[in-house]
Design a protein around this motif. Structure first.
Motif, PDB file in Angstrom:
ATOM      1  N   LEU A   1       0.828  -1.208   0.000  1.00  0.00           N
ATOM      2  CA  LEU A   1       0.000   0.000   0.000  1.00  0.00           C
ATOM      3  C   LEU A   1       0.865   1.262   0.000  1.00  0.00           C
ATOM      4  CD1 LEU A   1      -2.874  -0.969   2.463  1.00  0.00           C
ATOM      5  CD2 LEU A   1      -3.059  -0.585  -0.009  1.00  0.00           C
ATOM      6  N   ARG A   2       1.925   1.228   0.797  1.00  0.00           N
ATOM      7  CA  ARG A   2       2.838   2.378   0.855  1.00  0.00           C
ATOM      8  C   ARG A   2       3.458   2.644  -0.513  1.00  0.00           C
ATOM      9  NH1 ARG A   2       7.812   3.001   0.303  1.00  0.00           N
ATOM     10  NH2 ARG A   2       8.172   0.753   0.254  1.00  0.00           N
ATOM     11  N   PHE A   3       3.929   1.579  -1.183  1.00  0.00           N
ATOM     12  CA  PHE A   3       4.558   1.756  -2.490  1.00  0.00           C
ATOM     13  C   PHE A   3       3.566   2.296  -3.514  1.00  0.00           C
ATOM     14  CE2 PHE A   3       5.754   0.422  -6.729  1.00  0.00           C
ATOM     15  CZ  PHE A   3       7.087   0.798  -6.785  1.00  0.00           C
ATOM     16  N   LEU A   4       2.372   1.731  -3.571  1.00  0.00           N
ATOM     17  CA  LEU A   4       1.395   2.186  -4.553  1.00  0.00           C
ATOM     18  C   LEU A   4       0.933   3.612  -4.273  1.00  0.00           C
ATOM     19  CD1 LEU A   4      -0.725  -1.065  -5.046  1.00  0.00           C
ATOM     20  CD2 LEU A   4       0.938  -0.061  -6.638  1.00  0.00           C
ATOM     21  N   ASP A   5       0.847   3.978  -3.006  1.00  0.00           N
ATOM     22  CA  ASP A   5       0.491   5.356  -2.666  1.00  0.00           C
ATOM     23  C   ASP A   5       1.596   6.314  -3.083  1.00  0.00           C
ATOM     24  OD1 ASP A   5      -1.338   7.270  -1.310  1.00  0.00           O
ATOM     25  OD2 ASP A   5       0.397   7.544   0.005  1.00  0.00           O
ATOM     26  N   ARG A   6       2.828   5.890  -2.855  1.00  0.00           N
ATOM     27  CA  ARG A   6       3.961   6.742  -3.282  1.00  0.00           C
ATOM     28  C   ARG A   6       3.991   6.871  -4.798  1.00  0.00           C
ATOM     29  NH1 ARG A   6       6.366   9.943  -4.916  1.00  0.00           N
ATOM     30  NH2 ARG A   6       8.533  10.629  -4.683  1.00  0.00           N
ATOM     31  N   TYR A   7       3.688   5.792  -5.500  1.00  0.00           N
ATOM     32  CA  TYR A   7       3.660   5.868  -6.958  1.00  0.00           C
ATOM     33  C   TYR A   7       2.555   6.807  -7.436  1.00  0.00           C
ATOM     34  CZ  TYR A   7       3.431   5.039 -11.846  1.00  0.00           C
ATOM     35  OH  TYR A   7       3.422   5.271 -13.205  1.00  0.00           O
ATOM     36  N   ARG A   8       1.410   6.741  -6.799  1.00  0.00           N
ATOM     37  CA  ARG A   8       0.307   7.641  -7.173  1.00  0.00           C
ATOM     38  C   ARG A   8       0.734   9.101  -7.022  1.00  0.00           C
ATOM     39  NH1 ARG A   8      -2.995  10.328  -4.340  1.00  0.00           N
ATOM     40  NH2 ARG A   8      -2.483   9.221  -2.414  1.00  0.00           N
ATOM     41  N   GLN A   9       1.393   9.413  -5.927  1.00  0.00           N
ATOM     42  CA  GLN A   9       1.884  10.780  -5.717  1.00  0.00           C
ATOM     43  C   GLN A   9       2.927  11.146  -6.771  1.00  0.00           C
ATOM     44  OE1 GLN A   9       3.049  11.529  -1.549  1.00  0.00           O
ATOM     45  NE2 GLN A   9       1.838   9.747  -1.002  1.00  0.00           N
ATOM     46  N   PHE A  10       3.797  10.195  -7.075  1.00  0.00           N
ATOM     47  CA  PHE A  10       4.827  10.400  -8.107  1.00  0.00           C
ATOM     48  C   PHE A  10       4.168  10.794  -9.423  1.00  0.00           C
ATOM     49  CE2 PHE A  10       6.816   8.170 -11.752  1.00  0.00           C
ATOM     50  CZ  PHE A  10       8.065   8.777 -11.787  1.00  0.00           C
ATOM     51  N   TYR A  11       3.186  10.007  -9.840  1.00  0.00           N
ATOM     52  CA  TYR A  11       2.571  10.237 -11.154  1.00  0.00           C
ATOM     53  C   TYR A  11       1.806  11.560 -11.189  1.00  0.00           C
ATOM     54  CZ  TYR A  11       0.090   9.353 -15.500  1.00  0.00           C
ATOM     55  OH  TYR A  11      -0.393   9.457 -16.782  1.00  0.00           O
ATOM     56  N   GLU A  12       1.089  11.855 -10.127  1.00  0.00           N
ATOM     57  CA  GLU A  12       0.257  13.064 -10.124  1.00  0.00           C
ATOM     58  C   GLU A  12       1.084  14.347 -10.140  1.00  0.00           C
ATOM     59  OE1 GLU A  12      -2.384  12.498  -6.816  1.00  0.00           O
ATOM     60  OE2 GLU A  12      -3.708  11.150  -7.949  1.00  0.00           O
ATOM     61  N   ALA A  13       2.356  14.251  -9.789  1.00  0.00           N
ATOM     62  CA  ALA A  13       3.231  15.433  -9.820  1.00  0.00           C
ATOM     63  C   ALA A  13       3.892  15.640 -11.181  1.00  0.00           C
ATOM     64  CB  ALA A  13       4.306  15.306  -8.744  1.00  0.00           C
ATOM     65  N   LEU A  14       3.689  14.701 -12.114  1.00  0.00           N
ATOM     66  CA  LEU A  14       4.359  14.780 -13.418  1.00  0.00           C
ATOM     67  C   LEU A  14       3.542  15.601 -14.413  1.00  0.00           C
ATOM     68  CD1 LEU A  14       5.381  11.020 -13.809  1.00  0.00           C
ATOM     69  CD2 LEU A  14       6.892  12.915 -13.147  1.00  0.00           C
ATOM     70  N   PRO A  15       4.224  16.290 -15.332  1.00  0.00           N
ATOM     71  CA  PRO A  15       3.511  16.942 -16.429  1.00  0.00           C
ATOM     72  C   PRO A  15       3.106  15.899 -17.470  1.00  0.00           C
ATOM     73  CG  PRO A  15       5.862  17.181 -16.774  1.00  0.00           C
ATOM     74  CD  PRO A  15       5.698  16.441 -15.460  1.00  0.00           C
ATOM     75  N   LEU A  16       2.222  16.275 -18.387  1.00  0.00           N
ATOM     76  CA  LEU A  16       1.883  15.374 -19.490  1.00  0.00           C
ATOM     77  C   LEU A  16       3.105  15.167 -20.382  1.00  0.00           C
ATOM     78  CD1 LEU A  16      -0.141  13.727 -21.104  1.00  0.00           C
ATOM     79  CD2 LEU A  16      -0.889  15.847 -22.214  1.00  0.00           C
ATOM     80  N   TYR A  17       3.852  16.234 -20.605  1.00  0.00           N
ATOM     81  CA  TYR A  17       5.132  16.182 -21.320  1.00  0.00           C
ATOM     82  C   TYR A  17       5.980  17.332 -20.811  1.00  0.00           C
ATOM     83  CZ  TYR A  17       2.948  19.850 -24.173  1.00  0.00           C
ATOM     84  OH  TYR A  17       2.310  21.001 -24.578  1.00  0.00           O
ATOM     85  N   GLU A  18       7.267  17.267 -21.080  1.00  0.00           N
ATOM     86  CA  GLU A  18       8.182  18.292 -20.586  1.00  0.00           C
ATOM     87  C   GLU A  18       8.450  19.328 -21.681  1.00  0.00           C
ATOM     88  OE1 GLU A  18       9.384  18.674 -17.597  1.00  0.00           O
ATOM     89  OE2 GLU A  18       9.344  16.712 -16.593  1.00  0.00           O
ATOM     90  N   ASN A  19       8.227  20.593 -21.364  1.00  0.00           N
ATOM     91  CA  ASN A  19       8.517  21.713 -22.259  1.00  0.00           C
ATOM     92  C   ASN A  19       9.664  22.500 -21.628  1.00  0.00           C
ATOM     93  OD1 ASN A  19       8.530  24.083 -23.801  1.00  0.00           O
ATOM     94  ND2 ASN A  19       6.306  24.014 -24.113  1.00  0.00           N
ATOM     95  N   LEU A  20      10.858  22.409 -22.219  1.00  0.00           N
ATOM     96  CA  LEU A  20      12.087  22.868 -21.573  1.00  0.00           C
ATOM     97  C   LEU A  20      12.868  23.851 -22.432  1.00  0.00           C
ATOM     98  CD1 LEU A  20      13.146  19.274 -20.489  1.00  0.00           C
ATOM     99  CD2 LEU A  20      12.167  20.998 -18.967  1.00  0.00           C
ATOM    100  N   ASP A  21      13.823  24.512 -21.797  1.00  0.00           N
ATOM    101  CA  ASP A  21      14.767  25.412 -22.476  1.00  0.00           C
ATOM    102  C   ASP A  21      14.029  26.446 -23.331  1.00  0.00           C
ATOM    103  OD1 ASP A  21      17.271  26.415 -22.967  1.00  0.00           O
ATOM    104  OD2 ASP A  21      17.805  24.927 -24.499  1.00  0.00           O
ATOM    105  N   ASP A  22      13.066  27.112 -22.694  1.00  0.00           N
ATOM    106  CA  ASP A  22      12.279  28.157 -23.361  1.00  0.00           C
ATOM    107  C   ASP A  22      11.626  27.657 -24.638  1.00  0.00           C
ATOM    108  OD1 ASP A  22      12.948  30.127 -21.427  1.00  0.00           O
ATOM    109  OD2 ASP A  22      14.880  30.451 -22.422  1.00  0.00           O
TER     110      ASP A  22
END
Length: 246
Positions: free
Chosen positions: A111-132
């Motif tokens: 449960l701890r691992f899956l909860d941590r993974y859920r938090q991990f995923y929800e903090a991610l962007p759909l894609y990364e837009n970088l370097d202006d």
């Protein structure tokens, strides 16, 4: 901005560590540091199919906890996220290997691992837009017209699965259009998702999924140099898993 953008890992943790070392990083307190102030980035799908998905994800968690994670989530990431939220997800196409590792935990640690993974995923962007806006990291790619547009299911589907036609190949994989051939944008797009034998440059795009989990290589592209660095896979070679473009 100086990045080393690594293709689909799929649980190949030992190859990941080998590639990071080859790229010139050293580890301090478990975190990779580069003397030239380079930083790691990832096109997603850290897990599934390979031998060490949990270990690979725990490395990503550590990067995220220390504000050092640049990661564009893939379709496998999304599937594990839906499972972590209690959705009814079929455990196949690689997810079963990750869950075999997770199910070996005690119920509390699972449960701890899956909860941590859920938090991990929800903090991610759909894609990364970088370097202006000069660099986009999108798991399966993205059309130039989609960059910067508000979130939509259509854009999410493209980024996670590519430009699919709705048809399937005999082995069940979706038929995909070669979107990179029509790309005319100014930004570099680094992506993965579709295994190729060598990093594939088309227009201002590069596919860095060289099928490590299928016995190919684990590959990084160095930005802004656009140089390729790879290490060989330790997994059995499965040639039919690689896509060959005309």
């Amino acid at each position: 901005m100086k990045l080393d953008i690594i293709g689909d890992i799929h649980g190949c943790y030992d190859e990941l560590m080998s590639l990071i070392e080859k790229l010139g990083y050293s580890f301090t307190s478990g975190l990779p540091f580069h003397k030239d102030e380079r930083q790691l980035a990832f096109v997603g799908d850290a897990m599934d199919r390979g031998p060490a998905s949990v270990k690979t994800l725990e490395f990503m968690f550590k990067l995220q906890d220390n504000d050092r994670l640049i990661y564009s989530p893939g379709n496998h990431c999304n599937k594990l996220y839906r499972l972590s939220k209690g959705r009814n997800v079929q455990q196949k196409n690689g997810l079963e290997t990750t869950m075999a590792e997770v199910n070996a935990f005690s119920p509390k640690d699972k449960l701890r691992f899956l909860d941590r993974y859920r938090q991990f995923y929800e903090a991610l962007p759909l894609y990364e837009n970088l370097d202006d806006g000069k660099l986009i990291i999108a798991h399966a790619g993205i059309r130039e017209q989609m960059i910067g547009e508000p979130f939509s299911k259509k854009i999410q589907s493209f980024v996670l699965y590519g430009d699919t036609t709705g048809e399937t190949l005999p082995d069940g994989r979706p038929v995909r259009r070669d979107w990179a051939k029509k790309y005319r944008g100014d930004a570099w797009i680094v992506y993965g998702h579709t295994p190729v034998t060598e990093a594939r440059f088309v227009n201002r795009t590069v596919n860095v999924d060289t099928g490590c989990v299928f016995g190919g290589k684990l590959t990084a592209v160095r930005y802004p140099e656009m140089e390729i660095v790879s290490v060989p896979s330790m997994q059995p070679h499965i040639p039919e898993k690689f896509t060959h473009f005309d």
